[in-house]
Design a protein around this motif. Structure first.
Motif, PDB file in Angstrom:
ATOM      1  N   GLU A 149      10.380 -55.232  86.950  1.00 55.39           N
ATOM      2  CA  GLU A 149      10.741 -54.282  88.009  1.00 55.39           C
ATOM      3  C   GLU A 149      12.205 -54.450  88.415  1.00 55.39           C
ATOM      4  O   GLU A 149      12.915 -53.464  88.643  1.00 55.39           O
ATOM      5  N   LEU A 150      12.652 -55.711  88.505  1.00 54.04           N
ATOM      6  CA  LEU A 150      14.042 -55.980  88.883  1.00 54.04           C
ATOM      7  C   LEU A 150      15.008 -55.396  87.865  1.00 54.04           C
ATOM      8  O   LEU A 150      15.978 -54.721  88.214  1.00 54.04           O
ATOM      9  N   ARG A 151      14.728 -55.613  86.568  1.00 55.60           N
ATOM     10  CA  ARG A 151      15.621 -55.103  85.527  1.00 55.60           C
ATOM     11  C   ARG A 151      15.544 -53.585  85.433  1.00 55.60           C
ATOM     12  O   ARG A 151      16.557 -52.917  85.182  1.00 55.60           O
ATOM     13  N   ALA A 152      14.355 -53.033  85.655  1.00 53.75           N
ATOM     14  CA  ALA A 152      14.219 -51.571  85.638  1.00 53.75           C
ATOM     15  C   ALA A 152      15.012 -50.944  86.778  1.00 53.75           C
ATOM     16  O   ALA A 152      15.696 -49.929  86.597  1.00 53.75           O
ATOM     17  N   PHE A 153      14.955 -51.572  87.947  1.00 53.22           N
ATOM     18  CA  PHE A 153      15.721 -51.077  89.094  1.00 53.22           C
ATOM     19  C   PHE A 153      17.218 -51.152  88.800  1.00 53.22           C
ATOM     20  O   PHE A 153      17.983 -50.245  89.147  1.00 53.22           O
ATOM     21  N   GLY A 154      17.639 -52.234  88.159  1.00 56.67           N
ATOM     22  CA  GLY A 154      19.044 -52.398  87.831  1.00 56.67           C
ATOM     23  C   GLY A 154      19.547 -51.367  86.844  1.00 56.67           C
ATOM     24  O   GLY A 154      20.709 -50.959  86.889  1.00 56.67           O
ATOM     25  N   ARG A 155      18.678 -50.940  85.918  1.00 56.91           N
ATOM     26  CA  ARG A 155      19.072 -49.930  84.937  1.00 56.91           C
ATOM     27  C   ARG A 155      19.126 -48.531  85.539  1.00 56.91           C
ATOM     28  O   ARG A 155      20.034 -47.749  85.253  1.00 56.91           O
ATOM     29  N   GLY A 176       7.357 -46.084  91.152  1.00 53.34           N
ATOM     30  CA  GLY A 176       6.675 -46.731  92.257  1.00 53.34           C
ATOM     31  C   GLY A 176       7.250 -48.075  92.658  1.00 53.34           C
ATOM     32  O   GLY A 176       6.611 -48.840  93.397  1.00 53.34           O
ATOM     33  N   ILE A 177       8.440 -48.396  92.213  1.00 50.36           N
ATOM     34  CA  ILE A 177       9.085 -49.670  92.544  1.00 50.36           C
ATOM     35  C   ILE A 177       9.866 -49.513  93.844  1.00 50.36           C
ATOM     36  O   ILE A 177      10.620 -48.551  94.005  1.00 50.36           O
ATOM     37  N   SER A 178       9.672 -50.446  94.765  1.00 49.61           N
ATOM     38  CA  SER A 178      10.331 -50.374  96.071  1.00 49.61           C
ATOM     39  C   SER A 178      11.759 -50.918  95.976  1.00 49.61           C
ATOM     40  O   SER A 178      11.948 -52.114  95.696  1.00 49.61           O
ATOM     41  N   PRO A 179      12.776 -50.085  96.218  1.00 49.84           N
ATOM     42  CA  PRO A 179      14.161 -50.581  96.178  1.00 49.84           C
ATOM     43  C   PRO A 179      14.422 -51.698  97.187  1.00 49.84           C
ATOM     44  O   PRO A 179      15.094 -52.672  96.867  1.00 49.84           O
ATOM     45  N   ALA A 180      13.903 -51.556  98.409  1.00 51.40           N
ATOM     46  CA  ALA A 180      14.135 -52.567  99.439  1.00 51.40           C
ATOM     47  C   ALA A 180      13.571 -53.917  99.009  1.00 51.40           C
ATOM     48  O   ALA A 180      14.211 -54.970  99.197  1.00 51.40           O
ATOM     49  N   LYS A 181      12.394 -53.903  98.418  1.00 49.27           N
ATOM     50  CA  LYS A 181      11.770 -55.155  97.967  1.00 49.27           C
ATOM     51  C   LYS A 181      12.626 -55.825  96.893  1.00 49.27           C
ATOM     52  O   LYS A 181      12.892 -57.033  96.950  1.00 49.27           O
TER      53      LYS A 181
END
Length: 368
Positions: free
Chosen positions: A229-235, A244-249
């Motif tokens: 999830e962290l790497r997906a958010f970074g991409r 469905g991944i929470s940016p704040a989290k």
């Protein structure tokens, strides 16, 4: 263009050419002041790797850089530029010192886990507010973490001068830690195996903990759901939100991990070497960690290797300044050139290499 170049070229070839360019220009600078660059390189290598004493200092510096490099790498995978490792490591030192001075610890094996928790908690706490401001208020992480570096330095100065300084002492430093907190050096660890290592070198068990941290960070980033999830958010933040991944989290947890890793550095320089808390114990390692992570391509293995390189530059540079009458400022210039070429000027090396691989691919297709 990112897919044009194979992975091995990105990981090995680009940093290698950047290093060659940096050292080439450094050689010209050394020539310019009338010194022999070949002799300078020999002296640096001998000073850093030619004895167990040199190795001890090289690995000591590398340990600091591994922790701060991993800290930056974790945040970078979430597309955040955590420039606050300096402040987070400073507060981590405060946490380690408070734990070490809190009790008459009977043995380092009991004191070390407690000190690690204290350092990691203080470092993570110092990263929390910038993370919260980024996640909830949109404040840029670079600005807030830079500010917190200065605030952290002021907090440490106040604590050492007004709270932790022993009565009657003029030195802005804490009391000496109890003997039970003294960490075993590599000399102590290797002696039972019949391996001789300098007892004067400061490298200690923290180096092994740093290597373990590399493995755990790799495990977290590439073998856990949160790491994905962290790497997906970074991409792509928008794609991550759609999934469905929470940016704040992600922002807050990634920065907490990053700050905790920075804080862990204190078990090496505060608990392992100085055995007390002093001003400026971090000595720029938080900023060097940025270059280490960039050169190591934000991968734990790359971070460890780049940290050893910068450990070599630090120890070899000290030997160079001592034995060749080269100004200490010139050593900083050499270190700065390595950072410049491996970090800021990365694309200057990368783009020509990408063109070469693109031409090779086109020629291969034309020949089919």
């Amino acid at each position: 263009m990112m897919d044009v170049m194979p992975r091995w070229a990105d990981v090995v070839l680009v940093p290698l050419i950047s290093l060659i360019l940096a050292f080439g220009i450094s050689a010209l600078v050394i020539l310019g002041i009338g010194k022999d660059p070949v002799e300078a390189v020999k002296l640096m290598v001998t000073g850093a790797f030619g004895s167990t004493y040199g190795w001890g200092y090289t690995l000591f510096y590398a340990t600091n850089f591994i922790f701060t490099g991993l800290a930056f790498a974790v945040a970078s995978h979430a597309s955040m530029f955590n420039i606050g490792s300096e402040g987070q490591a400073t507060l981590g030192g405060l946490g380690v010192a408070l734990v070490c001075l809190a009790l008459p610890w009977p043995h380092w094996a009991i004191a070390l886990p407690a000190a690690m928790i204290g350092g990691a908690l203080f470092g993570a706490a110092w990263a929390f507010l910038p993370a919260w401001l980024q996640a909830k208020r949109g404040s840029h992480i670079v600005i807030t973490t830079i500010m917190f570096n200065f605030i952290g330095a002021a907090v440490l100065n106040y604590m050492l001068v007004n709270v932790m300084r022993p009565e009657g002492s003029m030195d802005p430093a804490s009391a000496k830690f109890p003997a039970g907190t003294n960490l075993p050096t590599l000399h102590d660890i290797l002696a039972p195996f019949g391996i001789e290592f300098s007892s004067a070198a400061p490298a200690n068990i923290s180096f092994l903990i740093a290597l373990l941290a590399c493995f755990l960070v790799w495990l977290m980033l590439w073998r856990t759901r949160f790491g994905f999830e962290l790497r997906a958010f970074g991409r792509s933040e928008s794609a991550a939100v759609y999934a469905g991944i929470s940016p704040a989290k992600i922002i807050i947890v990634a920065m907490l991990i990053s700050g905790g890793l920075s804080g862990l550095m204190a078990i090496n320089n505060v608990m392992g070497e100085a055995e007390r808390l002093v001003l400026n114990s971090v000595e720029g390692a938080g900023f060097i960690g940025i270059a280490v992570a960039l050169m190591g391509r934000n991968h734990p293995v790359g971070v460890a290797l780049a940290a050893i390189l910068f450990g070599f530059l630090y120890q070899g540079g000290a030997e160079l300044a001592l034995w060749m009458s080269i100004p200490r400022e010139l050593i900083v210039v050499i270190q700065g050139l390595v950072i410049l070429f491996t970090g800021a000027l990365d694309n200057m090396v990368r783009m020509p290499i990408e063109r070469v691989f693109l031409m090779m691919r086109r020629n291969a297709k034309a020949g089919e």
